[in-house]
Design a protein around this motif. Structure first.
Motif, PDB file in Angstrom:
ATOM      1  N   ASN A  69       0.863  -1.175   0.000  1.00  0.00           N
ATOM      2  CA  ASN A  69       0.000   0.000   0.000  1.00  0.00           C
ATOM      3  C   ASN A  69       0.908   1.238   0.000  1.00  0.00           C
ATOM      4  O   ASN A  69       1.867   1.301   0.769  1.00  0.00           O
ATOM      5  N   PRO A  70       0.639   2.235  -0.860  1.00  0.00           N
ATOM      6  CA  PRO A  70       1.541   3.403  -0.933  1.00  0.00           C
ATOM      7  C   PRO A  70       1.800   4.074   0.408  1.00  0.00           C
ATOM      8  O   PRO A  70       2.928   4.509   0.684  1.00  0.00           O
ATOM      9  N   LYS A  71       0.779   4.139   1.267  1.00  0.00           N
ATOM     10  CA  LYS A  71       0.966   4.769   2.583  1.00  0.00           C
ATOM     11  C   LYS A  71       1.867   3.922   3.471  1.00  0.00           C
ATOM     12  O   LYS A  71       2.686   4.457   4.234  1.00  0.00           O
ATOM     13  N   THR A  72       1.734   2.613   3.392  1.00  0.00           N
ATOM     14  CA  THR A  72       2.620   1.734   4.157  1.00  0.00           C
ATOM     15  C   THR A  72       4.055   1.900   3.689  1.00  0.00           C
ATOM     16  O   THR A  72       4.979   2.063   4.494  1.00  0.00           O
ATOM     17  N   VAL A  73       4.236   1.852   2.380  1.00  0.00           N
ATOM     18  CA  VAL A  73       5.581   1.968   1.814  1.00  0.00           C
ATOM     19  C   VAL A  73       6.247   3.269   2.250  1.00  0.00           C
ATOM     20  O   VAL A  73       7.398   3.279   2.680  1.00  0.00           O
TER      21      VAL A  73
END
Length: 277
Positions: free
Chosen positions: A169-173
């Motif tokens: 997920n972009p936010k996780t990354v």
């Protein structure tokens, strides 16, 4: 005399370009699962990926209008034989998740780690084995924070159980700040792998408010797997049944509990302290 190699790079400016459509699909989990790739955004994360021999970027995409900011990174990527593609700002915005797009993103293969990579330290029964197992965590920021904390203390790996937010997920990354490239992270069924870890010689511990041993009275020097649950519901019943020991984080103030990521961080650093970190 003009050298054909000195011509400026072609700039992709249309959102309908086939490659742009492929990159944009990586914003969804379905697209990432289908292609086996994900996107990292920003100079720092792309630099971290370039430092990783495990999964170097396949393609680096940059804003033509801001190429000066990216120049050192682009030179390094080209020297490594990595494709660099110039695009318009509108294309950058379509393919990235941030409100104000970074000047560069990269397309990277998913991490190749397997559960067997984490079982080896536990099997050896060494004190170095320190694994975080995540059960159903939903917030990408919390997951990213735990990954950074695990990286900070030199943990040997992370297992993402069923129902946990997508690692890519972009936010996780973004919230991992590059730590996802520094240690093994795998997805697995915790009801199956926790007993395997215990059989291989690791102690499996989790947090609980009832009938638990204070964290600071628990010996975390042996091979240890720490189970962290969902933000609201905690560890599921099925996974809790596979936890060998429940510990309590002592608190002197009036707060009822800690954020899941903070609880994980406290436990990781206590394990590191006991191991002479």
């Amino acid at each position: 005399m003009n050298d054909k190699h000195s011509k400026p790079p072609e700039v992709i400016s249309s959102a309908q370009n086939p490659r742009v459509k492929q990159w944009a699909e990586l914003q969804s989990r379905k697209g990432r699962d289908k292609s086996g790739r994900f996107i990292i955004e920003g100079l720092h994360l792309v630099e971290e990926a370039l430092n990783s021999e495990l999964v170097p970027p396949e393609t680096v995409v940059y804003a033509e209008d801001r190429k000066a900011v990216c120049a050192p990174l682009l030179a390094r990527a080209r020297a490594a034989g990595i494709e660099c593609v110039a695009v318009a700002e509108s294309v950058l915005a379509k393919c990235t998740d941030t409100l104000t797009p970074q000047p560069v993103f990269a397309v990277v293969p998913k991490l190749p780690w397997r559960l067997s990579d984490l079982m080896k330290p536990a099997a050896a029964g060494t004190a170095s084995a320190l694994v975080i197992a995540i059960d159903g965590m939903q917030d990408p920021g919390n997951l990213g924070t735990i990954i950074r904390s695990a990286d900070a203390v030199g943990a040997t790996g992370i297992v993402l159980g069923k129902g946990t937010v997508d690692l890519y997920n972009p936010k996780t990354v973004r919230s991992t700040m590059g730590s996802l490239f520094h240690l093994p992270i795998v997805s697995a069924d915790l009801t199956e792998c926790l007993p395997q870890a215990a059989e291989a010689g690791a102690q499996v511990i989790g947090t609980s408010l009832q009938g638990a041993v204070p964290l600071y009275d628990c010996d975390l020097r042996p091979a240890t797997w720490i189970v962290i649950g969902n933000e609201g519901q905690g560890v599921s019943e099925a996974v809790s049944e596979r936890v060998g020991r429940h510990v309590l984080i002592p608190m002197q103030g009036r707060a009822e509990s800690l954020n899941a990521a903070m609880a994980a961080t406290v436990m990781l650093f206590e394990a590191a302290r006991q191991r002479g970190f």
